[in-house]
Design a protein around this motif. Structure first.
Motif: not given
Length: 150
Positions: A121-137
């Motif tokens: 399998h080929h994995f390709e993904f962005g680095t994780l968004l931390h929960s603080e960022v997700l909670n503040s957008i």
């Protein structure tokens, strides 16, 4: 050596917030002799964490591994089953991670010896968004992130 984790008893109607782990990408191999391997990957601080689960008729076994370069290793949760992982073409930058994974599932069949099948399998993904960022957008930005994930 065993580790005792503090466990909380869930109460009826209780709201549980937060999470134990978060993964940026997931992939499961097809079944081979009623067994399959599922891998979940995430990256932080220049390292990739791979959580592997070997799902068998005898139960599911999970182990986490961390790597920062191309690597090959064998995970044998018990004597009759093992998985050989090979990580190649690893690329990690500030906002993107990619690598190829090969998972060779091997099962020791009575009278026949080890029988194996390899899946890739080929994995390709962005680095994780931390929960603080997700909670503040704001909601519009969150909706945009959901839309581009498909």
């Amino acid at each position: 050596m065993s580790t005792i984790l503090q466990k909380e008893l869930v109460q009826n109607g209780e709201l549980i917030q937060g999470y134990d782990t978060v993964h940026a990408a997931e992939w499961c191999s097809p079944s081979f002799l009623k067994s399959k391997v599922c891998t979940r990957a995430s990256a932080e601080h220049g390292e990739v964490t791979l959580e592997a689960s070997l799902k068998t008729p005898f139960g599911s076994y999970t182990k986490s591994f961390t790597f920062d370069s191309n690597v090959s290793f064998i995970w044998q949760p018990f004597s009759k089953l093992k998985v050989t992982f090979t990580i190649t073409n690893l690329s990690i930058d500030d906002d993107q991670v990619s690598f190829d994974i090969s998972a060779k599932i091997s099962i020791k069949v009575p009278f026949l010896g080890w029988k194996s099948k390899t899946f890739t399998h080929h994995f390709e993904f962005g680095t994780l968004l931390h929960s603080e960022v997700l909670n503040s957008i704001d909601e519009a930005t969150f909706a945009s992130l959901l839309a581009i994930q498909e």
